[in-house]
Design an enzyme around this catalytic site. Structure first.
Site, PDB file in Angstrom:
ATOM      1  N   SER A 220     -21.403 111.309  62.337  1.00  0.00           N
ATOM      2  CA  SER A 220     -19.872 111.618  61.914  1.00  0.00           C
ATOM      3  C   SER A 220     -19.061 111.329  63.245  1.00  0.00           C
ATOM      4  CB  SER A 220     -19.903 112.789  61.390  1.00  0.00           C
ATOM      5  OG  SER A 220     -20.519 112.749  60.023  1.00  0.00           O
TER       6      SER A 220
ATOM      7  N   HIS B 158     -19.408 118.955  55.813  1.00  0.00           N
ATOM      8  CA  HIS B 158     -20.615 118.759  55.792  1.00  0.00           C
ATOM      9  C   HIS B 158     -21.494 120.085  55.650  1.00  0.00           C
ATOM     10  CE1 HIS B 158     -20.961 114.411  56.040  1.00  0.00           C
ATOM     11  NE2 HIS B 158     -20.219 114.618  56.979  1.00  0.00           N
TER      12      HIS B 158
END
Length: 491
Positions: A319, A421
């Site tokens: 990410s 997340h």
């Protein structure tokens, strides 16, 4: 002015004037005409003197008029709808709130009746209009467009007030019900998928730009997976898109995934595939922002991949850290000190160790923290100077770990990607130095990327711990960097 009462027009004009802080004479006549349609539709929906067929025709007419408006007129109409008399009945709310306290001292039946009246007063009248629109063909999509029109603030427009924010929240709650996971369809995208679907996926990619057809062919080809959620109310429209790389281990560099020159023709070998890396997730519609789609998509994709490849038991993201540089520029002291010893004597906590300060001083006549600020602002070609990049690595990795782990917004992770997340039950597993050397990666996060790892055995417990107790789980690498940051701050 035909089709509506003059008093209604003047009232709507005054509402428009109040919310935009403009004199009455500058209110566009066309807006008054279109706003009056909203008044008529609301009266129809509430059953004031018209048949159900008339109400349905009025709703469709309003939908057609809304589509024909420009963005400014659309926003103006939504701002009018958010106000009295279309919003909550505040006078009734105040009255029934007092009655609830009195009824609580009486019998339960009376209390429930008063509470029901309070709930009705709290519910805005425009919610009935939205419900009526949702029953029309492409009505749900129009409501998502309405919310997007409200959230996409044009340059120079007034910021949303409390009433408009409430309207956007009402739309979000309705869309969350209509786009619940039971109504979503998981679809794998391949090179054989319809061209318009492949084109939309290319257009909606928000993390790593798709440059040409070879890019998209690679992302849906061998050792890759691309999944989308679709919905019956928006057929053929990918609501959220997830790109996955199947690999022997968790990837630590995005260029190796998205910037290859050829399509990966290597056959998929289950005996060497042990990790699935989520490297891009993009929502296609601004109006669905805040509607939980990405979380459900990741969980659904994990089940699909495990069914297809039982050998894959490691799931992780690769990410970006989109807000790191912006945060770092604000975090750095406005008047940098000459060295770490001077910083330690100032009210601001130290940013660099004495060794790091002396190393950075070698590369510029500027002060070390000024050099750090230049890097955070994207100035210079530091990445191609190996010695300078090596000197920057330790302080930037330490600061990035604190940004992800320690910086908070209302108790949760400050970084939006981290919050997403962590809500899903992942932990902050690994920081990767210069994992994204693209111009965008250097500008937003100094090239640093992060793996959020999903341990399926504890993912639910971690999600609950974060959502209920703001507990952030992290690996030894992250915790060690955080400890270094805290030790330096205590000097």
């Amino acid at each position: 002015m035909t089709g509506f009462h003059m008093s209604a027009s003047l009232r709507l004009s005054r509402l428009w004037r109040n919310c935009c802080h403009l004199p009455l004479q500058v209110v566009p006549r066309s807006l008054c005409l279109r706003s009056s349609s909203a008044s008529a539709v609301l009266d129809d929906v509430l059953g004031k003197g018209r048949s159900g067929m008339g109400s349905e025709r009025s709703v469709r007419r309003l939908m057609d008029e809304y589509r024909a408006m420009d963005l400014t007129s659309r926003r103006d109409l939504l701002l009018i709808l958010s106000k009295d008399p279309y919003g909550p009945d505040h006078d009734a709310v105040a009255r029934f709130a007092v009655n609830v306290a009195e009824a609580a001292r009486r019998d339960l039946e009376t209390l429930r009746k008063v509470e029901a009246r309070l709930r009705l007063a709290l519910s805005p009248r425009y919610k009935l209009l939205f419900t009526a629109i949702s029953r029309q063909n492409e009505g749900v999509k129009l409501l998502a467009d309405m919310r997007a029109d409200l959230l996409d603030t044009p340059k120079g427009a007034f910021p949303l007030g409390p009433d408009a924010k409430e309207l956007a929240e009402v739309l979000r709650d309705l869309l969350s019900e209509w786009f619940s996971v039971g109504l979503l369809h998981l679809q794998r995208v391949t090179w054989s998928s319809p061209c318009d679907l492949l084109e939309k996926i290319s257009q909606y990619e928000a993390v790593h730009r798709i440059r040409h057809w070879t890019d998209i062919k690679r992302r849906v080809g061998p050792n890759r997976r691309c999944f989308v959620f679709t919905h019956p109310a928006m057929p053929g429209e990918p609501l959220v898109v997830l790109h996955v790389k199947l690999a022997p281990e968790i990837s630590n560099n995005i260029q190796s995934i998205v910037r290859g020159l050829e399509v990966d023709e290597e056959p998929e070998d289950p005996n060497r595939l042990f990790a699935a890396v989520f490297y891009s997730i993009s929502s296609s519609h601004t109006g669905l922002r805040g509607v939980e789609l990405g979380t459900f998509l990741i969980r659904s994709v994990v089940r699909e991949i495990q069914t297809e490849f039982p050998s894959i038991n490691v799931f992780s993201s690769l990410s970006p850290i989109p807000g790191f540089c912006r945060w770092l520029v604000k975090f750095l002291p406005s008047a940098p000190q000459r060295n770490a010893l001077e910083v330690s004597q100032s009210p601001s906590p130290p940013i660099l160790t004495p060794i790091e300060s002396s190393q950075l001083q070698k590369f510029s006549t500027r002060l070390p923290l000024e050099t750090l600020r230049d890097v955070a602002q994207g100035k210079g070609d530091w990445m191609h100077n190996e010695e300078l990049a090596a000197a920057l690595r330790a302080p930037l990795m330490r600061l990035a770990s604190w940004y992800l782990y320690g910086e908070k917004l209302r108790g949760r992770a400050f970084d939006a990607v981290a919050n997403f997340h962590l809500r899903n039950g992942a932990n902050i597993w690994r920081l990767n130095w210069l994992a994204d050397n693209s111009a965008q990666g250097l500008k937003t996060s100094c090239g640093i990327m992060v793996n959020y790892r999903y341990d399926l055995a504890v993912v639910e417990d971690r999600s609950v711990g974060y959502l209920h107790h703001n507990r952030v789980e992290a690996s030894e690498q992250i915790l060690r960097l955080v400890a270094d940051y805290r030790a330096l701050s205590e000097l």
